[in-house]
Design a protein around this motif. Structure first.
Motif, PDB file in Angstrom:
ATOM      1  N   ASN A  25       0.820  -1.219   0.000  1.00 42.85           N
ATOM      2  CA  ASN A  25       0.000   0.000   0.000  1.00 42.85           C
ATOM      3  C   ASN A  25       0.856   1.273   0.000  1.00 42.85           C
ATOM      4  O   ASN A  25       0.521   2.270   0.642  1.00 42.85           O
ATOM      5  CB  ASN A  25      -0.956  -0.014   1.199  1.00 42.85           C
ATOM      6  CG  ASN A  25      -2.132   0.932   1.001  1.00 42.85           C
ATOM      7  OD1 ASN A  25      -2.537   1.223  -0.136  1.00 42.85           O
ATOM      8  ND2 ASN A  25      -2.682   1.420   2.102  1.00 42.85           N
ATOM      9  N   LEU A  26       1.960   1.234  -0.729  1.00 46.24           N
ATOM     10  CA  LEU A  26       2.864   2.390  -0.815  1.00 46.24           C
ATOM     11  C   LEU A  26       2.307   3.435  -1.794  1.00 46.24           C
ATOM     12  O   LEU A  26       1.736   3.091  -2.833  1.00 46.24           O
ATOM     13  CB  LEU A  26       4.248   1.959  -1.282  1.00 46.24           C
ATOM     14  CG  LEU A  26       5.028   0.996  -0.366  1.00 46.24           C
ATOM     15  CD1 LEU A  26       6.338   0.578  -1.034  1.00 46.24           C
ATOM     16  CD2 LEU A  26       5.306   1.657   0.967  1.00 46.24           C
ATOM     17  N   THR A  27       2.471   4.692  -1.425  1.00 39.86           N
ATOM     18  CA  THR A  27       2.107   5.792  -2.333  1.00 39.86           C
ATOM     19  C   THR A  27       3.357   6.462  -2.919  1.00 39.86           C
ATOM     20  O   THR A  27       3.248   7.277  -3.836  1.00 39.86           O
ATOM     21  CB  THR A  27       1.278   6.852  -1.594  1.00 39.86           C
ATOM     22  OG1 THR A  27       2.023   7.337  -0.481  1.00 39.86           O
ATOM     23  CG2 THR A  27      -0.045   6.239  -1.113  1.00 39.86           C
ATOM     24  N   GLU A  28       4.516   6.137  -2.378  1.00 41.76           N
ATOM     25  CA  GLU A  28       5.774   6.666  -2.899  1.00 41.76           C
ATOM     26  C   GLU A  28       6.862   5.644  -2.691  1.00 41.76           C
ATOM     27  O   GLU A  28       6.777   4.758  -1.834  1.00 41.76           O
ATOM     28  CB  GLU A  28       6.144   7.990  -2.223  1.00 41.76           C
ATOM     29  CG  GLU A  28       6.315   7.880  -0.721  1.00 41.76           C
ATOM     30  CD  GLU A  28       6.635   9.220  -0.068  1.00 41.76           C
ATOM     31  OE1 GLU A  28       7.161   9.182   1.070  1.00 41.76           O
ATOM     32  OE2 GLU A  28       6.371  10.267  -0.674  1.00 41.76           O
ATOM     33  N   VAL A  29       7.916   5.762  -3.446  1.00 39.06           N
ATOM     34  CA  VAL A  29       9.032   4.821  -3.389  1.00 39.06           C
ATOM     35  C   VAL A  29       9.992   5.249  -2.286  1.00 39.06           C
ATOM     36  O   VAL A  29      10.426   6.413  -2.264  1.00 39.06           O
ATOM     37  CB  VAL A  29       9.760   4.768  -4.747  1.00 39.06           C
ATOM     38  CG1 VAL A  29      10.947   3.795  -4.673  1.00 39.06           C
ATOM     39  CG2 VAL A  29       8.805   4.339  -5.841  1.00 39.06           C
ATOM     40  N   PRO A  30      10.381   4.349  -1.372  1.00 41.86           N
ATOM     41  CA  PRO A  30      11.345   4.690  -0.312  1.00 41.86           C
ATOM     42  C   PRO A  30      12.773   4.751  -0.869  1.00 41.86           C
ATOM     43  O   PRO A  30      13.604   3.867  -0.608  1.00 41.86           O
ATOM     44  CB  PRO A  30      11.173   3.573   0.699  1.00 41.86           C
ATOM     45  CG  PRO A  30      10.733   2.407  -0.106  1.00 41.86           C
ATOM     46  CD  PRO A  30       9.884   2.958  -1.212  1.00 41.86           C
ATOM     47  N   VAL A  31      13.062   5.831  -1.611  1.00 41.33           N
ATOM     48  CA  VAL A  31      14.332   5.926  -2.325  1.00 41.33           C
ATOM     49  C   VAL A  31      15.498   5.986  -1.373  1.00 41.33           C
ATOM     50  O   VAL A  31      16.532   5.323  -1.569  1.00 41.33           O
ATOM     51  CB  VAL A  31      14.320   7.165  -3.246  1.00 41.33           C
ATOM     52  CG1 VAL A  31      15.671   7.349  -3.928  1.00 41.33           C
ATOM     53  CG2 VAL A  31      13.223   7.031  -4.292  1.00 41.33           C
ATOM     54  N   ARG A  32      15.380   6.814  -0.302  1.00 46.90           N
ATOM     55  CA  ARG A  32      16.500   6.944   0.639  1.00 46.90           C
ATOM     56  C   ARG A  32      16.854   5.611   1.269  1.00 46.90           C
ATOM     57  O   ARG A  32      18.041   5.292   1.452  1.00 46.90           O
ATOM     58  CB  ARG A  32      16.141   7.961   1.711  1.00 46.90           C
ATOM     59  CG  ARG A  32      15.991   9.391   1.193  1.00 46.90           C
ATOM     60  CD  ARG A  32      15.694  10.339   2.329  1.00 46.90           C
ATOM     61  NE  ARG A  32      15.523  11.716   1.858  1.00 46.90           N
ATOM     62  CZ  ARG A  32      15.230  12.748   2.634  1.00 46.90           C
ATOM     63  NH1 ARG A  32      15.074  12.552   3.938  1.00 46.90           N
ATOM     64  NH2 ARG A  32      15.095  13.957   2.110  1.00 46.90           N
ATOM     65  N   GLU A  33      15.832   4.826   1.620  1.00 48.09           N
ATOM     66  CA  GLU A  33      16.093   3.538   2.235  1.00 48.09           C
ATOM     67  C   GLU A  33      16.725   2.559   1.256  1.00 48.09           C
ATOM     68  O   GLU A  33      17.661   1.829   1.596  1.00 48.09           O
ATOM     69  CB  GLU A  33      14.787   2.951   2.787  1.00 48.09           C
ATOM     70  CG  GLU A  33      14.230   3.672   4.006  1.00 48.09           C
ATOM     71  CD  GLU A  33      13.561   4.997   3.634  1.00 48.09           C
ATOM     72  OE1 GLU A  33      13.396   5.267   2.425  1.00 48.09           O
ATOM     73  OE2 GLU A  33      13.220   5.769   4.561  1.00 48.09           O
ATOM     74  N   ASN A  49       0.059   1.912  -4.692  1.00 45.45           N
ATOM     75  CA  ASN A  49      -0.653   3.109  -5.162  1.00 45.45           C
ATOM     76  C   ASN A  49       0.326   4.248  -5.512  1.00 45.45           C
ATOM     77  O   ASN A  49       0.068   5.419  -5.249  1.00 45.45           O
ATOM     78  CB  ASN A  49      -1.646   3.593  -4.099  1.00 45.45           C
ATOM     79  CG  ASN A  49      -2.754   2.583  -3.873  1.00 45.45           C
ATOM     80  OD1 ASN A  49      -3.349   2.094  -4.825  1.00 45.45           O
ATOM     81  ND2 ASN A  49      -3.017   2.248  -2.611  1.00 45.45           N
ATOM     82  N   ILE A  50       1.429   3.872  -6.091  1.00 43.78           N
ATOM     83  CA  ILE A  50       2.462   4.848  -6.449  1.00 43.78           C
ATOM     84  C   ILE A  50       2.019   5.589  -7.713  1.00 43.78           C
ATOM     85  O   ILE A  50       1.708   4.965  -8.731  1.00 43.78           O
ATOM     86  CB  ILE A  50       3.810   4.144  -6.686  1.00 43.78           C
ATOM     87  CG1 ILE A  50       4.223   3.386  -5.418  1.00 43.78           C
ATOM     88  CG2 ILE A  50       4.880   5.149  -7.102  1.00 43.78           C
ATOM     89  CD1 ILE A  50       5.425   2.474  -5.607  1.00 43.78           C
ATOM     90  N   THR A  51       1.993   6.945  -7.609  1.00 44.50           N
ATOM     91  CA  THR A  51       1.562   7.768  -8.744  1.00 44.50           C
ATOM     92  C   THR A  51       2.742   8.374  -9.517  1.00 44.50           C
ATOM     93  O   THR A  51       2.582   8.762 -10.679  1.00 44.50           O
ATOM     94  CB  THR A  51       0.649   8.917  -8.272  1.00 44.50           C
ATOM     95  OG1 THR A  51       1.364   9.702  -7.315  1.00 44.50           O
ATOM     96  CG2 THR A  51      -0.621   8.358  -7.640  1.00 44.50           C
ATOM     97  N   SER A  52       3.895   8.458  -8.869  1.00 50.51           N
ATOM     98  CA  SER A  52       5.059   9.040  -9.546  1.00 50.51           C
ATOM     99  C   SER A  52       6.332   8.574  -8.868  1.00 50.51           C
ATOM    100  O   SER A  52       6.312   8.144  -7.696  1.00 50.51           O
ATOM    101  CB  SER A  52       4.999  10.579  -9.525  1.00 50.51           C
ATOM    102  OG  SER A  52       5.056  11.046  -8.185  1.00 50.51           O
ATOM    103  N   LEU A  53       7.419   8.656  -9.595  1.00 52.24           N
ATOM    104  CA  LEU A  53       8.742   8.332  -9.064  1.00 52.24           C
ATOM    105  C   LEU A  53       9.490   9.636  -8.807  1.00 52.24           C
ATOM    106  O   LEU A  53       9.531  10.512  -9.690  1.00 52.24           O
ATOM    107  CB  LEU A  53       9.523   7.466 -10.049  1.00 52.24           C
ATOM    108  CG  LEU A  53       8.899   6.117 -10.419  1.00 52.24           C
ATOM    109  CD1 LEU A  53       9.787   5.402 -11.437  1.00 52.24           C
ATOM    110  CD2 LEU A  53       8.705   5.241  -9.182  1.00 52.24           C
ATOM    111  N   PRO A  54      10.112   9.795  -7.645  1.00 52.34           N
ATOM    112  CA  PRO A  54      10.865  11.026  -7.374  1.00 52.34           C
ATOM    113  C   PRO A  54      12.117  11.081  -8.243  1.00 52.34           C
ATOM    114  O   PRO A  54      12.635  10.043  -8.675  1.00 52.34           O
ATOM    115  CB  PRO A  54      11.217  10.904  -5.897  1.00 52.34           C
ATOM    116  CG  PRO A  54      11.249   9.447  -5.628  1.00 52.34           C
ATOM    117  CD  PRO A  54      10.193   8.841  -6.502  1.00 52.34           C
TER     118      PRO A  54
END
Length: 323
Positions: A25-33, A49-54
């Motif tokens: 149920n993620l809405t964003e990617v945990p890039v830092r981790e 539920n990711i809508t965009s990649l940072p």
């Protein structure tokens, strides 16, 4: 959920070089981790539920396989082409219409799934159906070719734009140089006109001073001449004055003497004093004078008569010679 708990949960989901973050149920990617585990090369982010990649996602250059299927992605970061080691990319069932131009730089990509996305017509045609492993491999190859063509078009358009901008800049610079040249020429002309004006004013002042000096010199010469003439006149007039005064004095004395003698003679001849002793010589002198005057009158008359006769004879001889 705190950062430490996220890291802890991420560690729990890592197995070897893979991390499974699907159905979280993620809405964003945990890039830092993910950046903390560079040995993890396979990431499963499907069914979220990711809508965009940072933009920072493009720094995970160690990734080899990424599954982003069944999310709500509407676009990908512009620098996705930085993932130079990426070989497998699953974008099935998202909301993508196009891909970033940098997608053409994914030279290691061997497998790609783009089905069930509202792709624009050209990209959909290049992607194909992706119904099996072979078609997904073909999709990767054809999409890369398609994106490279777009990249070339973009590069060409950018080059044309740069050339146009350079041409415009060159024209602007040329206009600027022309304007500066005109301004320099105008300033030069103004300086020349100002210099010419100053030169004319200087010459006029010099001519005026010369005219004044000439007028002054003429005036001085005139004054000098007038002074010399006056001095000469004064000298001429002043020198005879003593002589004239002496002559006048003598003349006056003689006139007085003559008047006195005439008076004495008149007294001696016309009054009773004529018989006196002192009048006798005076009367004798007067008589002698009158006799001499009469003699001179006769001589003068004879002289005039002789001159008249001579003149008449001369005229007659002249007329005879002419005839």
């Amino acid at each position: 959920m705190s950062k430490n708990s996220k890291v802890l949960n991420l560690k729990d989901k890592i197995s070897g070089n893979e991390v499974d973050l699907s159905l979280c149920n993620l809405t964003e990617v945990p890039v830092r981790e993910l950046a903390l585990f560079p040995k993890v090369t396979v990431v499963d982010l499907s069914c979220n539920n990711i809508t965009s990649l940072p933009p920072e996602f493009c720094n995970l250059t160690h990734l080899v396989k990424v599954d982003l299927s069944k999310n709500q992605l509407t676009g990908l970061p512009d620098d996705l082409g930085n993932l130079v080691n990426l070989q497998h990319l699953d974008l099935y069932n998202n909301k993508l219409t196009n891909l970033p131009v940098s997608f053409s730089q994914l030279r290691s990509l061997k497998w790609l799934d783009l089905k069930d996305n509202p792709l624009e017509l050209g990209l959909a045609k290049a992607a194909g159906d992706c119904l099996d492993e072979k078609q997904c491999k073909q999709c990767a190859t054809k999409v890369l070719q398609h994106m490279r063509a777009i990249q070339e078009e973009v590069d060409h358009a950018r080059e044309k734009r740069l050339l146009r901008e350079k041409e415009l800049e060159r024209k602007r610079e040329a206009k600027q140089r022309e304007r500066e040249a005109r301004e320099r020429e105008a300033r030069k002309r103004e300086k020349a006109e100002e210099k010419e004006k100053r030169r004319k004013e200087y010459n006029a002042q010099k001519a005026a001073l010369a005219a004044q000096e000439q007028q002054k010199k003429k005036s001085e010469e005139k004054k000098k001449k007038n002074g010399q003439a006056a001095d000469k006149k004064v000298a001429v007039e002043s020198k005879p004055k003593p002589r004239r005064s002496v002559i006048g004095l003598i003349f006056k004395l003689l006139l007085l003497l003559l008047v006195g003698l005439a008076g004495v003679a008149a007294v001696c001849r016309l009054t009773d004093l004529q018989k006196e002793a002192f009048c006798l010589p005076i009367n004798a002198a007067v008589d002698d004078g009158l006799s001499w005057a009469k003699e001179q009158q006769i001589v003068l008359r004879q002289l005039v008569q002789n001159l008249s006769t001579a003149a008449k004879e001369f005229l007659e001889s002249t007329q005879t010679s002419k005839n």
